[in-house]
Design a protein around this motif. Structure first.
Motif, short mmCIF file in Angstrom:
data_model
loop_
_atom_site.label_atom_id
_atom_site.label_comp_id
_atom_site.label_asym_id
_atom_site.label_seq_id
_atom_site.Cartn_x
_atom_site.Cartn_y
_atom_site.Cartn_z
N ARG A 776 -22.83 40.78 86.36
CA ARG A 776 -23.28 41.93 85.76
C ARG A 776 -24.35 42.59 86.78
O ARG A 776 -24.32 43.86 87.32
CB ARG A 776 -23.88 41.84 84.51
CG ARG A 776 -24.37 43.26 83.81
CD ARG A 776 -23.63 44.39 83.66
NE ARG A 776 -24.31 45.47 83.29
CZ ARG A 776 -24.34 45.67 81.91
NH1 ARG A 776 -24.20 44.74 81.02
NH2 ARG A 776 -25.25 46.80 81.39
N ILE A 777 -25.44 42.00 87.00
CA ILE A 777 -26.66 42.52 87.42
C ILE A 777 -26.73 42.94 89.07
O ILE A 777 -27.13 43.63 89.45
CB ILE A 777 -27.91 41.94 87.01
CG1 ILE A 777 -27.92 42.15 85.43
CG2 ILE A 777 -29.09 42.53 87.58
CD1 ILE A 777 -29.22 41.14 84.87
N ARG A 778 -26.02 41.72 89.71
CA ARG A 778 -26.00 41.66 91.01
C ARG A 778 -24.66 42.05 91.60
O ARG A 778 -24.56 43.32 92.30
CB ARG A 778 -26.09 40.16 91.62
CG ARG A 778 -26.15 40.26 93.09
CD ARG A 778 -26.15 38.75 93.96
NE ARG A 778 -25.62 39.17 95.35
CZ ARG A 778 -26.53 38.75 96.35
NH1 ARG A 778 -27.44 38.17 96.13
NH2 ARG A 778 -25.86 38.77 97.69
N GLN A 779 -23.44 41.86 91.21
CA GLN A 779 -22.34 42.11 91.83
C GLN A 779 -21.75 43.63 91.28
O GLN A 779 -21.08 44.38 92.06
CB GLN A 779 -21.30 41.01 91.48
CG GLN A 779 -21.66 39.70 91.71
CD GLN A 779 -21.64 39.35 93.03
OE1 GLN A 779 -21.72 40.29 94.14
NE2 GLN A 779 -22.36 38.03 93.53
N GLN A 780 -21.88 43.93 89.89
CA GLN A 780 -21.43 44.87 89.22
C GLN A 780 -22.54 46.19 89.55
O GLN A 780 -22.17 46.97 89.93
CB GLN A 780 -21.12 44.70 87.82
CG GLN A 780 -20.58 46.05 87.12
CD GLN A 780 -20.18 45.83 85.86
OE1 GLN A 780 -19.81 44.74 85.37
NE2 GLN A 780 -20.68 46.81 85.16
N ASP A 781 -23.54 46.01 88.98
CA ASP A 781 -24.59 46.93 88.88
C ASP A 781 -25.35 47.09 90.23
O ASP A 781 -25.87 48.13 90.50
CB ASP A 781 -25.76 46.65 87.84
CG ASP A 781 -25.10 46.73 86.47
OD1 ASP A 781 -23.68 47.24 86.35
OD2 ASP A 781 -25.56 46.65 85.56
N GLY A 782 -25.37 45.98 91.15
CA GLY A 782 -26.18 46.13 92.31
C GLY A 782 -27.56 46.40 92.29
O GLY A 782 -28.10 46.88 93.01
N LEU A 783 -28.20 45.63 91.45
CA LEU A 783 -29.73 45.96 91.16
C LEU A 783 -30.59 45.13 91.61
O LEU A 783 -31.74 45.34 91.69
CB LEU A 783 -29.86 46.20 89.55
CG LEU A 783 -29.27 47.41 88.82
CD1 LEU A 783 -29.48 47.31 87.25
CD2 LEU A 783 -29.73 48.55 89.47
N SER A 784 -29.91 43.68 91.63
CA SER A 784 -30.88 42.70 92.13
C SER A 784 -30.51 41.80 93.39
O SER A 784 -29.32 41.53 93.09
CB SER A 784 -31.13 41.67 90.90
OG SER A 784 -31.89 40.83 91.19
N TYR A 785 -31.23 41.24 94.15
CA TYR A 785 -30.53 40.40 94.94
C TYR A 785 -30.62 38.90 94.50
O TYR A 785 -29.74 38.25 94.77
CB TYR A 785 -31.72 40.36 96.26
CG TYR A 785 -31.50 39.21 97.33
CD1 TYR A 785 -30.34 39.31 98.02
CD2 TYR A 785 -32.29 38.28 97.46
CE1 TYR A 785 -30.21 38.26 99.04
CE2 TYR A 785 -32.30 37.18 98.13
CZ TYR A 785 -30.93 37.23 99.38
OH TYR A 785 -30.92 36.33 100.15
N ALA A 786 -31.74 38.66 93.64
CA ALA A 786 -31.55 37.40 93.05
C ALA A 786 -31.82 37.26 91.39
O ALA A 786 -32.55 37.93 90.97
CB ALA A 786 -32.85 36.64 93.49
N VAL A 787 -30.78 37.08 90.81
CA VAL A 787 -30.99 36.77 89.52
C VAL A 787 -30.06 35.70 88.96
O VAL A 787 -29.14 35.32 89.36
CB VAL A 787 -30.11 38.06 88.57
CG1 VAL A 787 -28.58 38.13 89.18
CG2 VAL A 787 -29.91 37.76 87.33
N ASN A 788 -30.73 34.99 88.07
CA ASN A 788 -30.27 33.45 87.44
C ASN A 788 -30.84 33.27 85.99
O ASN A 788 -31.86 33.66 85.69
CB ASN A 788 -30.40 32.31 88.46
CG ASN A 788 -31.85 32.26 88.87
OD1 ASN A 788 -32.56 31.51 88.06
ND2 ASN A 788 -32.56 32.59 90.00
N ALA A 789 -30.62 32.23 85.73
CA ALA A 789 -31.02 31.60 84.36
C ALA A 789 -31.11 30.18 84.46
O ALA A 789 -29.99 29.38 84.91
CB ALA A 789 -30.08 31.87 83.26
N GLN A 790 -32.07 29.36 83.97
CA GLN A 790 -32.30 28.19 84.06
C GLN A 790 -32.34 27.49 82.75
O GLN A 790 -33.10 27.96 81.80
CB GLN A 790 -33.52 27.68 84.86
CG GLN A 790 -33.57 28.32 86.17
CD GLN A 790 -34.96 27.95 87.13
OE1 GLN A 790 -35.32 26.98 87.26
NE2 GLN A 790 -35.52 29.05 87.25
N LEU A 791 -31.92 26.24 82.60
CA LEU A 791 -32.10 25.50 81.07
C LEU A 791 -32.88 24.42 81.78
O LEU A 791 -32.17 23.40 82.30
CB LEU A 791 -30.93 25.18 80.52
CG LEU A 791 -31.03 24.50 79.28
CD1 LEU A 791 -31.49 25.07 78.08
CD2 LEU A 791 -29.54 23.89 78.78
#
Length: 929
Positions: A776-791
């Protein structure tokens, strides 16, 4: 490791010896064989049966050097777009996208762009099927990239990869030290493209035309301009047939690539540049034009750089860091195919005078005629470099990547040739290059000073490589390791555990490895809450200073001894633990353990080294205090940290951390070691090539009777509910911003719900560039170079944490936040699909398989398991539980995530001033061809 970045003009293949239809066999060197397909593709095969993984690395001989006016950053932008859907891997009608395929085989992958090349590499579990899929992907990316206009930038939606790359550019622009280095290089070059940053300029990134991008791709992404490396566990002829099947049908292009011919004019005097922007430290840097990487001067230059910059014996370290004029050095050696550029600098405290450091820097660099290089300095530097070569050669994955820069500079064999050149360099050769290149007239610094008499340097362009390679045959190939697949059952079946007299635990996994490599990880657990009170900054310093000398050896003597043993030893410490990581070879292991025991048990803690390290640590903290990512991370930790000031686990603000570090005394460090260091609560794991009986005896003799005065009592990490706070941290003059979303979870990793939540997070934001958030945020919206989630869920305390991270331009931060919350809500309310779960299970499982086959990481895990009382049954059971999960169970676990933001702590850091936001929006206007 530095080059390994060396090398030069391409050499002709040996006379063909038929390997298969349409394939010519070329040079064979130290276990690597070159082949050439009829379409011009060169293939390097490096079989290694000791580790059940394969690495593919395809190097295209195109980089920012090949970009024309208005095309800066095009090679890098193209690298990004080749992870987008292509003809075969379109994401339609059941076909995966490139990212989906890479994740499905558990690959560790990346792409990179530099001045002379672009490369794509992936490491994945060894199998004929996985290799076939990877080769099919690379062949399709070579000629079948879609390069759709909407993938680049869609004017209707304002989305595309262009904005992702622009955000990466903004991240770089937020680092003042990096920007200063780029400006020095830009001033040093008048015409050559080496004077331009590989990422390009903002206007070219924003305005690039897709037609020009396609033409660039068609020109350079061709078989005759690429080198494919395949390294790891495979049968050579079978792999060659797979390569031929994947790439053989691609036609040889009719076009002929014209060589780049711009030659930088000889510099005719000192040059200077001053950068003024926000930052926590100062930098003075000097750059000099030098010969191409493959020139015979290259080896002497490598030695010279070590003599100058090595710690603690290097001349610049002694002249600037040891004297307190600087906190650390900065060295940039971008070895290139054509005449290149070296930069050597010093980081200076924000409030210190810069001129004394500048004077000392130039006095060392340009005063070497008066202070000639000694043979002892050359011998020490040579030993360090040769150790690096041998360590790379012992690790097939690392070697396959090290060949990248050799290919870019002219020929893969130059990796080995440079080793031989370095082995033969003497003091006279090093002195000659120092006097040849380090001259005022060849220097670019932070100011301009006219000179009455020019003293110019003509940099050679002819490397003489063909003649040097004509009779070069390399060394015998290293002995190969056994085929060992690190499954939980195989590890447990091979593992031997024991306890020493004082209670220290050990886990030994012996196996035959390539070159006799062996890794060990020690974990010391220290103190209690009472004994560690008010010592949060003392413990890390006590650990870091273990490498600075013992009661019988200086820091330099320790470094020399480890280099001679082909060993690397590093220490990492917090307030209540110390981790020691060791890499060496079978023959040297006993002597290396002697040195490790000496460093741990009998450190000298010399005053001068303490003062140097304290300055450097304070400077790092002060620099971080102006950076968005560091400030955001600190803010999140403080929100969720329940411990009061003085408690060992308390998290202070960054300025308070710097003040606390400055207040640490040498006596406190020495007392900390005397009271807390011992091995009765320690664990060690050794993985690799060793004699088990001898190793057990040595561990018992060295560590079995070593005890700490203060007992170890584990401090529980407490669960702290999220306050639902919204925090905004202003970081003036930073082009990049950071968004952190944190949500504590009362969970341990043995809870029944953990496997399901693990998969839910993997699909939400844990996959490598392939997840709900990344899509969503990188590939589709192109807003961020680095986006992730950690558990992050611990083994002993129910104090887990879910954390999402996203970078963006400050004016896009609100859009990123909205997208993040929307995807969180969708995951919590609607859950995931069966197809998503199936793909995630496969990718997660294969990624764990790759991770377990890295011996250093495996040793660290086994050492930690000893303290937890765990066996590999935990991994087997976890993987079985994940495999058995239903989509209903995963969606039930996903409901434990923070939904659309309830109870979620959100922290932003960046330059959000209205005037700056308006300026950046105007500068990034959505106007695009």
């Amino acid at each position: 490791m530095k080059l390994m970045t060396i090398i030069a003009l391409a050499a002709c293949l040996q006379a063909p010896a038929g390997a298969a239809d349409g394939v010519q066999r070329g040079a064979t060197l130290e276990g690597i064989t070159e082949y050439r397909l009829e379409n011009g593709l060169r293939v390097l095969l490096a079989p290694d049966q000791s580790r059940p993984t394969v690495t593919t690395n395809i190097v295209y001989q195109v980089g920012s050097r090949h970009e024309n006016y208005g095309e800066t950053g095009m090679a890098h932008l193209l690298e990004h777009l080749l992870f987008r859907p292509s003809q075969k891997f379109s994401g339609k009608d059941g076909a995966p996208t490139p990212l989906e395929l890479l994740n499905s085989i558990g690959a560790r992958f990346n792409g990179s762009t530099w001045y002379d090349r672009t490369s794509y590499h992936a490491t994945f579990p060894a199998s004929a099927g996985n290799l076939a899929r990877m080769l099919e992907l690379e062949a399709d990316r070579m000629r079948g990239a879609a390069l759709a206009r909407d993938d680049l930038w869609n004017p209707a939606t304002g989305k595309g990869e262009m904005t992702v790359v622009r955000n990466e550019f903004e991240m770089a622009e937020s680092d003042p030290l990096r920007v200063t280095g780029e400006r020095v290089r830009a001033v040093a070059y008048d015409w050559h493209n080496y004077g331009k940053a590989a990422i390009g300029t903002r206007s070219d990134i924003e305005q690039v035309e897709v037609e020009r991008l396609r033409a660039f791709y068609q020109r350079y992404y061709q078989p005759d301009n690429a080198v494919l490396v395949v390294a790891g566990q495979f049968e050579e002829q079978a792999a060659l047939r797979q390569v031929q099947q994947a790439f053989g049908a691609l036609p040889r292009p009719a076009r002929v690539l014209a060589p780049t011919y711009t030659v930088e004019p000889v510099q005719d005097g000192e040059r200077s540049v001053t950068v003024r922007r926000s930052g926590g430290v100062q930098l003075v840097s000097a750059g000099y034009h030098v010969a191409p990487a493959a020139h015979s001067d290259g080896a002497a230059l490598e030695i010279l750089l070590r003599i100058l910059s090595d710690a603690p014996g290097g001349r610049l370290h002694q002249g600037l860091v040891a004297t307190g004029l600087a906190s650390k050095l900065q060295v940039v050696d971008s070895a290139t195919r054509e005449p290149g550029f070296l930069q050597l600098g010093a980081v200076v405290g924000k409030d210190a005078a810069l001129e004394p450091a500048q004077d000392a820097l130039l006095r060392v660099l340009e005063g070497m005629r008066a202070q000639p290089v000694t043979e002892a300095e050359v011998a020490r530097a040579r030993q360090q470099l040769l150790k690096s070569f041998e360590q790379a050669a012992n690790d097939t994955t690392r070697l396959s990547l090290a060949l990248t820069d050799a290919v870019a500079a002219g020929d893969w064999r130059l990796f080995f040739l440079q080793r031989e050149r370095i082995a033969k360099v003497d003091a006279a050769a090093v002195q000659a290059v120092a006097e040849k290149y380090f001259k005022p007239s060849n220097r670019t610094l932070g100011r301009f000073i006219p000179t009455e008499q020019a003293d110019r340097v003509t940099v050679p362009t002819d490397t003489g490589l063909a003649a040097a390679l004509q009779d070069y045959h390399g060394r015998p190939a290293l002995r190969q390791g056994e085929a060992f697949e690190a499954t939980p059952a195989a590890i447990e079946g091979r593992l031997e555990r024991l306890a020493l007299a004082n209670g220290m635990q050990a886990a030994l996994l012996a196996k035959t490895t390539k070159g006799g490599a062996v890794h060990a990880v020690f974990k010391l657990r220290l103190g209690s809450q009472a004994s560690l009170q008010d010592r949060a900054e003392v413990g890390p310093m006590a650990a870091a200073l273990l490498a600075m000398g013992t009661q019988s050896r200086s820091r330099q003597q320790l470094r020399d001894a480890l280099d001679a043993l082909q060993a690397s030893v590093s220490f990492q410490g917090g307030v209540d633990s110390v981790t020691v990581s060791v890499q060496t070879v079978r023959e040297a292991l006993p002597a290396v353990l002697e040195l490790v025991a000496e460093q741990l048990q009998k450190p000298a803690y010399p005053e001068q080294e303490f003062l140097q390290y304290r300055r450097e640590r304070v400077a790092r903290t002060e620099q971080a205090a102006g950076e968005p990512q560091a400030l955001a991370g600190n803010a999140v930790q403080r929100l969720l940290n329940p411990f009061p000031p003085g408690h060992p686990l308390h998290v202070p603000a960054l300025p308070d951390s710097a003040a606390a570090q400055q207040a640490v005394t040498l006596q406190q460090v020495r007392d900390f070691h005397r009271q807390h260091y011992g091995a009765q609560d320690a664990s060690v794991a050794v993985v690799g090539d060793f004699d088990a009986a001898h190793l057990k005896a040595r561990l018992a003799a060295l560590f079995g009777n070593w005890r700490a005065a203060q007992p170890y009592v584990r401090m529980a990490r407490a669960y702290q509910a999220a306050p639902g706070a919204r925090v905004q941290v202003e970081t003036p003059d930073k082009a990049n911003s950071v968004l952190l979303a944190a949500y504590p979870l009362a969970m341990r990793d043995d809870d029944a719900a953990f496997p399901a939540l693990l998969m839910a997070n993997y699909m939400l934001g844990g996959g490598a560039m392939r997840s709900r958030l990344a899509d969503r945020i990188r590939q589709q919206d192109g807003l961020s170079y680095a986006v992730n989630a950690q558990l992050m869920v611990p083994a002993r305390d129910s104090a887990g944490l879910w954390l999402a991270t996203a970078m963006s331009a400050p004016h896009n931060s609100a859009k990123v936040e909205a997208a993040l919350l929307e995807e969180l809500g969708r995951a919590a309310q609607q859950g995931f699909t069966q197809a998503e779960l199936d793909a995630a299970k496969r990718a997660w499982g294969q990624a764990r398989q790759v991770a377990r086959n890295a011996d250093a990481g495996l040793a660290g895990m086994l050492s930690e398991y000893l303290a937890l009382g765990r066996t590999m049954e935990f991994d087997r059971a976890l993987e079985a539980r994940v495999a058995a999960l239903t989509v209903a169970e995963v969606n039930q676990a996903a409901a434990r995530l923070p939904g659309a933001g309830a109870g979620l702590a959100l922290v932003k850091a960046g330059d959000f001033r209205p005037s700056m936001l308006a300026q950046r929006v105007q500068g990034s206007a959505d106007v695009h061809p």
